[in-house]
Design a protein around this motif. Structure first.
Motif, PDB file in Angstrom:
ATOM      1  N   CYS A  15      28.353   3.891 -18.651  1.00 59.83           N
ATOM      2  CA  CYS A  15      29.138   5.148 -18.263  1.00 59.83           C
ATOM      3  C   CYS A  15      28.060   6.422 -18.154  1.00 59.83           C
ATOM      4  O   CYS A  15      27.601   6.777 -19.074  1.00 59.83           O
ATOM      5  CB  CYS A  15      30.398   5.178 -19.172  1.00 59.83           C
ATOM      6  N   PHE A  17      29.489   9.143 -16.660  1.00 57.08           N
ATOM      7  CA  PHE A  17      30.412  10.233 -16.494  1.00 57.08           C
ATOM      8  C   PHE A  17      30.123  11.379 -17.040  1.00 57.08           C
ATOM      9  O   PHE A  17      29.585  11.239 -18.346  1.00 57.08           O
ATOM     10  CB  PHE A  17      31.802   9.667 -16.474  1.00 57.08           C
ATOM     11  N   LYS A  19      32.129  14.058 -18.072  1.00 55.68           N
ATOM     12  CA  LYS A  19      33.145  14.213 -19.103  1.00 55.68           C
ATOM     13  C   LYS A  19      32.705  13.952 -20.674  1.00 55.68           C
ATOM     14  O   LYS A  19      32.828  15.177 -21.489  1.00 55.68           O
ATOM     15  CB  LYS A  19      34.369  13.521 -18.975  1.00 55.68           C
ATOM     16  N   SER A  20      32.155  12.820 -21.018  1.00 56.63           N
ATOM     17  CA  SER A  20      31.581  12.734 -22.454  1.00 56.63           C
ATOM     18  C   SER A  20      30.414  11.992 -22.578  1.00 56.63           C
ATOM     19  O   SER A  20      29.553  12.549 -23.175  1.00 56.63           O
ATOM     20  CB  SER A  20      32.860  11.679 -22.926  1.00 56.63           C
ATOM     21  N   CYS A  52      33.617   6.601 -15.240  1.00 57.58           N
ATOM     22  CA  CYS A  52      34.077   6.400 -16.532  1.00 57.58           C
ATOM     23  C   CYS A  52      34.776   5.216 -17.047  1.00 57.58           C
ATOM     24  O   CYS A  52      35.214   4.427 -15.949  1.00 57.58           O
ATOM     25  CB  CYS A  52      35.302   7.667 -16.580  1.00 57.58           C
ATOM     26  N   GLY A  54      36.909   4.681 -19.316  1.00 53.11           N
ATOM     27  CA  GLY A  54      38.338   4.743 -20.136  1.00 53.11           C
ATOM     28  C   GLY A  54      38.153   4.757 -21.530  1.00 53.11           C
ATOM     29  O   GLY A  54      39.034   4.501 -22.285  1.00 53.11           O
ATOM     30  N   CYS A  56      36.398   7.380 -23.386  1.00 47.72           N
ATOM     31  CA  CYS A  56      35.788   8.576 -23.554  1.00 47.72           C
ATOM     32  C   CYS A  56      35.774   9.233 -25.020  1.00 47.72           C
ATOM     33  O   CYS A  56      34.679   9.868 -25.344  1.00 47.72           O
ATOM     34  CB  CYS A  56      36.486   9.705 -22.588  1.00 47.72           C
ATOM     35  N   ALA A  61      29.965   4.738 -23.810  1.00 48.98           N
ATOM     36  CA  ALA A  61      30.718   3.454 -23.610  1.00 48.98           C
ATOM     37  C   ALA A  61      29.813   2.640 -22.790  1.00 48.98           C
ATOM     38  O   ALA A  61      29.156   3.263 -21.554  1.00 48.98           O
ATOM     39  CB  ALA A  61      31.972   3.690 -23.116  1.00 48.98           C
TER      40      ALA A  61
HETATM   41  S1  FES Z   1      33.245   9.335 -19.944  1.00 48.55           S
HETATM   42 FE1  FES Z   1      32.270   7.778 -20.400  1.00 48.55          FE
HETATM   43  S2  FES Z   1      34.075   6.285 -21.156  1.00 48.55           S
HETATM   44 FE2  FES Z   1      34.954   8.260 -19.963  1.00 48.55          FE
END
Ligand code: FES
Length: 97
Positions: A15, A17, A19-20, A52, A54, A56, A61
């Motif tokens: 991942c 993304f 966000k995390s 992502c 899912g 997060c 991940a």
């Molecule tokens: S930001 Fe990595 S699993 Fe959601």
């Protein structure tokens, strides 16, 4: 439409993304794994920077196929352990073929 075979035996989605996961260094981890897989196991292990997954709350991940397994809470310093696990999975799959 066209169909063709998938060359890779293992597919690893890291991942990336924002966000995390990217906050913990997932882009650099993905690039390092991608380089290793290409140089050492070209065609057998495919590493992909994904969106992502899912998961997060447990960043970073990573999803592994065909095992259908998540690695969660991964940190860049876990890279050797990840490589070891991927090689074990590759050997396990190859021995069944
Ligand atoms: S930001 Fe990595 S699993 Fe959601």
């Amino acid at each position: 439409m066209k169909e063709t075979s998938i060359r890779s035996t293992l597919e690893v989605y890291v991942c990336n993304f924002g966000k995390s996961c990217s906050k913990y260094g997932s882009p650099e981890l993905a690039d390092g794994l991608k380089k290793w897989a290409k140089e050492e196991y070209d065609g057998s292990i495919k590493v992909v920077r994904s969106g992502c997954l899912g998961q997060c709350d447990d960043a970073i991940a990573i999803a592994c196929y065909p095992e259908r397994k998540f690695l969660l809470g991964v940190r860049p310093e876990d890279v050797q352990e990840i490589k070891k696990g991927l090689l074990e999975a590759l050997e396990k799959i190859s021995s069944k073929a």
